[in-house]
Design a protein around this motif. Sequence first.
Motif, PDB file in Angstrom:
ATOM      1  N   GLY A 109      -6.851  10.665   7.945  1.00 57.01           N
ATOM      2  CA  GLY A 109      -6.625   9.353   8.595  1.00 57.01           C
ATOM      3  C   GLY A 109      -7.401   8.183   8.011  1.00 57.01           C
ATOM      4  O   GLY A 109      -6.994   7.188   8.170  1.00 57.01           O
ATOM      5  N   GLY A 110      -8.566   8.719   7.487  1.00 56.71           N
ATOM      6  CA  GLY A 110      -9.379   7.741   6.754  1.00 56.71           C
ATOM      7  C   GLY A 110      -8.840   7.029   5.663  1.00 56.71           C
ATOM      8  O   GLY A 110      -8.806   5.766   5.653  1.00 56.71           O
ATOM      9  N   LEU A 115      -6.066   1.525   4.261  1.00 56.65           N
ATOM     10  CA  LEU A 115      -4.805   0.886   3.800  1.00 56.65           C
ATOM     11  C   LEU A 115      -4.084   0.360   4.768  1.00 56.65           C
ATOM     12  O   LEU A 115      -3.835  -1.092   4.622  1.00 56.65           O
ATOM     13  CB  LEU A 115      -3.776   1.873   3.333  1.00 56.65           C
ATOM     14  CG  LEU A 115      -3.946   2.541   2.071  1.00 56.65           C
ATOM     15  CD1 LEU A 115      -3.143   3.672   1.577  1.00 56.65           C
ATOM     16  CD2 LEU A 115      -3.590   1.272   0.884  1.00 56.65           C
ATOM     17  N   ASP A 116      -4.132   0.468   5.946  1.00 59.52           N
ATOM     18  CA  ASP A 116      -3.270   0.119   7.303  1.00 59.52           C
ATOM     19  C   ASP A 116      -4.273  -0.959   7.963  1.00 59.52           C
ATOM     20  O   ASP A 116      -3.521  -2.026   8.476  1.00 59.52           O
ATOM     21  CB  ASP A 116      -2.894   1.097   8.447  1.00 59.52           C
ATOM     22  CG  ASP A 116      -1.833   0.440   9.304  1.00 59.52           C
ATOM     23  OD1 ASP A 116      -1.039   0.190   8.856  1.00 59.52           O
ATOM     24  OD2 ASP A 116      -2.337   0.548  10.622  1.00 59.52           O
ATOM     25  N   LYS A 117      -5.546  -0.998   7.839  1.00 60.22           N
ATOM     26  CA  LYS A 117      -6.388  -1.933   8.550  1.00 60.22           C
ATOM     27  C   LYS A 117      -7.323  -2.637   7.889  1.00 60.22           C
ATOM     28  O   LYS A 117      -7.698  -3.726   8.494  1.00 60.22           O
ATOM     29  CB  LYS A 117      -7.059  -0.927   9.677  1.00 60.22           C
ATOM     30  CG  LYS A 117      -6.310  -0.198  10.787  1.00 60.22           C
ATOM     31  CD  LYS A 117      -5.704  -0.943  11.609  1.00 60.22           C
ATOM     32  CE  LYS A 117      -4.956  -0.285  12.886  1.00 60.22           C
ATOM     33  NZ  LYS A 117      -4.065   0.589  12.627  1.00 60.22           N
ATOM     34  N   TRP A 122      -5.615  -7.795   2.915  1.00 59.98           N
ATOM     35  CA  TRP A 122      -5.885  -8.460   1.575  1.00 59.98           C
ATOM     36  C   TRP A 122      -4.436  -8.416   0.871  1.00 59.98           C
ATOM     37  O   TRP A 122      -4.358  -8.908  -0.111  1.00 59.98           O
ATOM     38  CB  TRP A 122      -6.820  -7.379   0.912  1.00 59.98           C
ATOM     39  CG  TRP A 122      -7.325  -7.870  -0.444  1.00 59.98           C
ATOM     40  CD1 TRP A 122      -7.881  -9.198  -0.765  1.00 59.98           C
ATOM     41  CD2 TRP A 122      -7.526  -7.105  -1.711  1.00 59.98           C
ATOM     42  NE1 TRP A 122      -8.572  -9.118  -1.983  1.00 59.98           N
ATOM     43  CE2 TRP A 122      -8.189  -8.019  -2.563  1.00 59.98           C
ATOM     44  CE3 TRP A 122      -7.030  -5.861  -2.168  1.00 59.98           C
ATOM     45  CZ2 TRP A 122      -8.509  -7.696  -3.887  1.00 59.98           C
ATOM     46  CZ3 TRP A 122      -7.368  -5.397  -3.384  1.00 59.98           C
ATOM     47  CH2 TRP A 122      -7.945  -6.319  -4.370  1.00 59.98           C
ATOM     48  N   GLY A 123      -3.505  -8.261   1.720  1.00 60.62           N
ATOM     49  CA  GLY A 123      -2.110  -8.344   1.089  1.00 60.62           C
ATOM     50  C   GLY A 123      -1.697  -7.350   0.492  1.00 60.62           C
ATOM     51  O   GLY A 123      -0.527  -7.378  -0.294  1.00 60.62           O
ATOM     52  N   VAL A 124      -2.097  -5.980   0.490  1.00 59.05           N
ATOM     53  CA  VAL A 124      -1.703  -4.718  -0.084  1.00 59.05           C
ATOM     54  C   VAL A 124      -0.830  -3.991   0.888  1.00 59.05           C
ATOM     55  O   VAL A 124      -1.356  -3.691   1.904  1.00 59.05           O
ATOM     56  CB  VAL A 124      -2.842  -4.101  -0.598  1.00 59.05           C
ATOM     57  CG1 VAL A 124      -2.167  -2.551  -1.239  1.00 59.05           C
ATOM     58  CG2 VAL A 124      -3.576  -4.384  -1.690  1.00 59.05           C
ATOM     59  N   ALA A 125       0.572  -3.767   0.553  1.00 57.61           N
ATOM     60  CA  ALA A 125       1.441  -3.086   1.459  1.00 57.61           C
ATOM     61  C   ALA A 125       1.242  -1.695   1.270  1.00 57.61           C
ATOM     62  O   ALA A 125       1.066  -1.181  -0.011  1.00 57.61           O
ATOM     63  CB  ALA A 125       2.732  -3.701   1.336  1.00 57.61           C
ATOM     64  N   SER A 351      -6.799   7.404  13.893  1.00 59.31           N
ATOM     65  CA  SER A 351      -6.520   6.468  13.385  1.00 59.31           C
ATOM     66  C   SER A 351      -4.803   6.123  13.160  1.00 59.31           C
ATOM     67  O   SER A 351      -4.124   5.253  12.889  1.00 59.31           O
ATOM     68  CB  SER A 351      -6.859   6.125  12.265  1.00 59.31           C
ATOM     69  OG  SER A 351      -6.802   6.817  11.167  1.00 59.31           O
ATOM     70  N   THR A 352      -4.014   7.386  13.005  1.00 59.35           N
ATOM     71  CA  THR A 352      -2.753   7.403  12.811  1.00 59.35           C
ATOM     72  C   THR A 352      -1.612   7.531  14.022  1.00 59.35           C
ATOM     73  O   THR A 352      -0.389   7.394  13.642  1.00 59.35           O
ATOM     74  CB  THR A 352      -2.394   8.984  11.955  1.00 59.35           C
ATOM     75  OG1 THR A 352      -2.638   9.944  12.588  1.00 59.35           O
ATOM     76  CG2 THR A 352      -3.319   8.986  10.574  1.00 59.35           C
TER      77      THR A 352
END
Length: 386
Positions: A109-110, A115-117, A122-125, A351-352
């Motif tokens: 989850g971390g 990545l998600d939050k 920063w614009g990384v998908a 977080s997921t």
Amino acid sequence: MADETGRWGFETRAIHAGQRPDPRTGSVIVPIYATSTFIQDGVGGVRDGGHEYSRTTNPTRSALEEALAALEGGRYALAFASGMAAADVALRTLTRPGDHVILGGDAYGGTFRLLDKVLALWGVAHSSVDLSDVEAVRAAVRPNTKVIWCESPTNPLLGIADIGALASVAATAGARLVVDNTFATPYLQSPLGLGADVVLHSTTKYLGGHSDVVGGALITSNEHLREEFFFLRNAVGAVPSPFDSWLVLRGAKTLALRMERHSDNAERVVRALVGHPKVGKVYYPGLPDHPGHEVAAKQMRRFGGMVSFSVAGGEQAALEVASRTKLFILAESLGGIESLIEHPGKMTHASTTGSPLQVPGNVLRLSVGIEDATDLVADLLQALGD
């Protein structure tokens, strides 16, 4: 010693790689160099030890890094203040705004939260895909894919990915394969030898092994990546203290012994859970009917000390089981000598929630410790209501 480590067995490397007797005192254990700075021979004249400031390098941390590189079969290792600090440095080094990351459909989850939050701002998908399906991974690759982020076994559902096959996909795509080897440890699995570009560890877990330190590490054989990781780590200051480095170095010495016992005990626990009327599914790659069993048997020495299972009565029943254990301590984290139980959906993987990575509510995760296996099995059976 650096030339000899390649000829040494794992247990010998764990005790001796990077861990020379102190030349000044003769101490056979690497000292804790509790200093922030080092004397210089004139302005800019760094002494032979090569240390000037402990954010940049420290002798205790350097010893740990040499040991970790030897254990993973890599040329370079960098230690960090936490596993997430290592993940952050890896992802911010390997991606830029507009880039894309492939993440497993079951992941810590971390890492998902980072990545998600954070990196999304920063614009990384990123996109999630079942990493055990190599063709699905290949189909998920985009022109801007820069990283395939792999856990094997995964956290918490113990999925298995073919690391060699993913390395081939990454190489064809011009991407980097990063393998989080925390669950398997370098004793059970060697991702660099299977083609991975970078290995990540939360050294908080099995490498430290005693639930008394927080740390992380990146290992690679690519000199350019090492230099970039080193620069960013120094720039942001994501370093472990000398004492934390010493604790991980101490823990790593007994990693082989502990992983054998963790694996023995996990297998005993799995045998008790399989077929139990109040247990739905048992997630453990050592089971012959596990979909990743053959791949795990090929790329792992043993199947490890992590076990997850679903409780047949649903989420509330799972929460009740977690509250009734006496030896299995209800707590987050894993990989210590003591056994832990947790509810991923409400704890480590909260977080997921609402995402494709959401963990079923009836799943419990066990970090099986090194206690007497008979006692551990008895504790789980009473918690299940036997």
